[in-house]
Design a protein around this motif. Structure first.
Motif, mmCIF file in Angstrom:
data_model
loop_
_atom_site.group_PDB
_atom_site.id
_atom_site.type_symbol
_atom_site.label_atom_id
_atom_site.label_comp_id
_atom_site.label_asym_id
_atom_site.label_seq_id
_atom_site.Cartn_x
_atom_site.Cartn_y
_atom_site.Cartn_z
ATOM 1 N N ASN A 1 0.791 -1.236 0.000
ATOM 2 C CA ASN A 1 0.000 0.000 0.000
ATOM 3 C C ASN A 1 0.820 1.281 0.000
ATOM 4 O O ASN A 1 0.404 2.289 0.552
ATOM 5 C CB ASN A 1 -1.000 0.015 1.162
ATOM 6 N N TYR A 2 1.962 1.283 -0.648
ATOM 7 C CA TYR A 2 2.663 2.539 -0.888
ATOM 8 C C TYR A 2 2.627 2.811 -2.391
ATOM 9 O O TYR A 2 2.613 1.887 -3.206
ATOM 10 C CB TYR A 2 4.101 2.516 -0.347
ATOM 11 N N PRO A 3 2.583 4.088 -2.778
ATOM 12 C CA PRO A 3 2.414 4.402 -4.202
ATOM 13 C C PRO A 3 3.688 4.147 -5.000
ATOM 14 O O PRO A 3 4.772 4.571 -4.624
ATOM 15 C CB PRO A 3 2.062 5.888 -4.201
ATOM 16 N N LEU A 4 3.521 3.418 -6.089
ATOM 17 C CA LEU A 4 4.610 3.235 -7.042
ATOM 18 C C LEU A 4 4.569 4.323 -8.100
ATOM 19 O O LEU A 4 5.600 4.740 -8.615
ATOM 20 C CB LEU A 4 4.503 1.865 -7.714
ATOM 21 N N HIS B 1 -2.519 -2.531 -17.032
ATOM 22 C CA HIS B 1 -1.936 -3.775 -16.521
ATOM 23 C C HIS B 1 -0.877 -4.314 -17.486
ATOM 24 O O HIS B 1 0.195 -4.768 -17.066
ATOM 25 C CB HIS B 1 -3.036 -4.796 -16.280
ATOM 26 N N ASN B 2 -1.163 -4.277 -18.789
ATOM 27 C CA ASN B 2 -0.190 -4.735 -19.781
ATOM 28 C C ASN B 2 1.075 -3.870 -19.760
ATOM 29 O O ASN B 2 2.188 -4.401 -19.864
ATOM 30 C CB ASN B 2 -0.797 -4.748 -21.177
ATOM 31 N N ALA B 3 0.906 -2.553 -19.620
ATOM 32 C CA ALA B 3 2.072 -1.662 -19.555
ATOM 33 C C ALA B 3 2.880 -1.939 -18.295
ATOM 34 O O ALA B 3 4.117 -1.940 -18.332
ATOM 35 C CB ALA B 3 1.626 -0.201 -19.593
ATOM 36 N N TYR B 4 2.206 -2.196 -17.189
ATOM 37 C CA TYR B 4 2.905 -2.514 -15.946
ATOM 38 C C TYR B 4 3.659 -3.841 -16.076
ATOM 39 O O TYR B 4 4.796 -3.961 -15.644
ATOM 40 C CB TYR B 4 1.920 -2.572 -14.776
ATOM 41 N N THR B 5 3.032 -4.821 -16.709
ATOM 42 C CA THR B 5 3.681 -6.126 -16.906
ATOM 43 C C THR B 5 4.925 -5.981 -17.770
ATOM 44 O O THR B 5 5.971 -6.569 -17.468
ATOM 45 C CB THR B 5 2.693 -7.111 -17.553
ATOM 46 N N ASP B 6 4.832 -5.175 -18.829
ATOM 47 C CA ASP B 6 5.999 -4.936 -19.678
ATOM 48 C C ASP B 6 7.119 -4.262 -18.896
ATOM 49 O O ASP B 6 8.294 -4.581 -19.066
ATOM 50 C CB ASP B 6 5.625 -4.079 -20.886
ATOM 51 N N MET B 7 6.768 -3.329 -18.015
ATOM 52 C CA MET B 7 7.770 -2.628 -17.227
ATOM 53 C C MET B 7 8.438 -3.564 -16.219
ATOM 54 O O MET B 7 9.641 -3.518 -16.031
ATOM 55 C CB MET B 7 7.141 -1.444 -16.501
ATOM 56 N N VAL B 8 7.663 -4.427 -15.584
ATOM 57 C CA VAL B 8 8.210 -5.356 -14.600
ATOM 58 C C VAL B 8 9.128 -6.381 -15.272
ATOM 59 O O VAL B 8 10.101 -6.833 -14.676
ATOM 60 C CB VAL B 8 7.069 -6.038 -13.812
ATOM 61 N N ASP C 1 10.484 -0.519 -6.745
ATOM 62 C CA ASP C 1 10.982 0.834 -6.993
ATOM 63 C C ASP C 1 9.851 1.720 -7.496
ATOM 64 O O ASP C 1 8.898 1.247 -8.134
ATOM 65 C CB ASP C 1 12.097 0.820 -8.043
ATOM 66 N N ILE C 2 9.991 3.001 -7.235
ATOM 67 C CA ILE C 2 9.019 3.980 -7.721
ATOM 68 C C ILE C 2 9.113 4.023 -9.251
ATOM 69 O O ILE C 2 10.207 4.021 -9.826
ATOM 70 C CB ILE C 2 9.325 5.374 -7.127
ATOM 71 N N ILE C 3 7.963 4.070 -9.900
ATOM 72 C CA ILE C 3 7.909 4.106 -11.358
ATOM 73 C C ILE C 3 8.022 5.560 -11.814
ATOM 74 O O ILE C 3 7.270 6.421 -11.341
ATOM 75 C CB ILE C 3 6.585 3.491 -11.868
ATOM 76 N N GLU C 4 8.955 5.804 -12.694
ATOM 77 C CA GLU C 4 9.136 7.158 -13.236
ATOM 78 C C GLU C 4 8.867 7.121 -14.718
ATOM 79 O O GLU C 4 9.431 6.295 -15.446
ATOM 80 C CB GLU C 4 10.555 7.641 -12.978
ATOM 81 N N SER C 5 8.006 8.013 -15.189
ATOM 82 C CA SER C 5 7.727 8.084 -16.616
ATOM 83 C C SER C 5 8.595 9.150 -17.246
ATOM 84 O O SER C 5 8.929 10.152 -16.626
ATOM 85 C CB SER C 5 6.254 8.388 -16.864
ATOM 86 N N THR C 6 8.983 8.908 -18.464
ATOM 87 C CA THR C 6 9.835 9.878 -19.169
ATOM 88 C C THR C 6 9.150 10.409 -20.379
ATOM 89 O O THR C 6 8.215 9.897 -20.870
ATOM 90 C CB THR C 6 11.171 9.248 -19.590
#
Length: 125
Positions: A12-15, A104-111, A120-125
């Protein structure tokens, strides 16, 4: 239109939290964190009835005067939250589901990226 998108870890912490109007960022952080209680209630009520969580889409968590908050939980207990303006009545439930599937698909690709460390915190560029 979606005004806030959040990815919350199973602890429950924000990624990742991204808000569209940046001047209301603190308000949306509060909205996201209050929706975690509703998500936990729904997860525990489903898990009491069945042993596994098959329906990932939680639907409308709660409406406010200005916004509607929707939730989605992965099998690994990562939570996705989307906040949508209440004035937008044209968005249907299947469109919300489609947004969550794409997220969900974008998160799966990132993982799956070998350079990403879980948690780790997710950072978008």
């Amino acid at each position: 239109m979606a005004v806030c998108v959040a990815v919350i870890a199973k602890e429950n912490y924000p990624l990742y939290i991204k808000t569209l109007p940046n001047e209301n960022e603190l308000k949306f952080h509060y909205t996201v964190h209050t929706s975690l209680d509703v998500i936990e209630e729904r997860i525990h009520s489903v898990s009491k009835n069945t042993n596994d969580l098959r329906e990932l889409y939680l639907g409308l968590l709660y409406p406010t005067e200005d916004y509607k908050v929707y939730g989605y939980v992965t099998n690994s207990r990562i939570k996705f939250i989307i906040v949508i303006e209440s004035t937008n009545a044209t968005i249907r439930d299947n469109e919300i589901r489609s947004m969550f599937r794409k997220l969900h698909n974008a998160y799966t690709d990132m993982v799956c990226n070998p350079f990403y460390t879980n948690g780790d915190i997710i950072e978008s560029t």
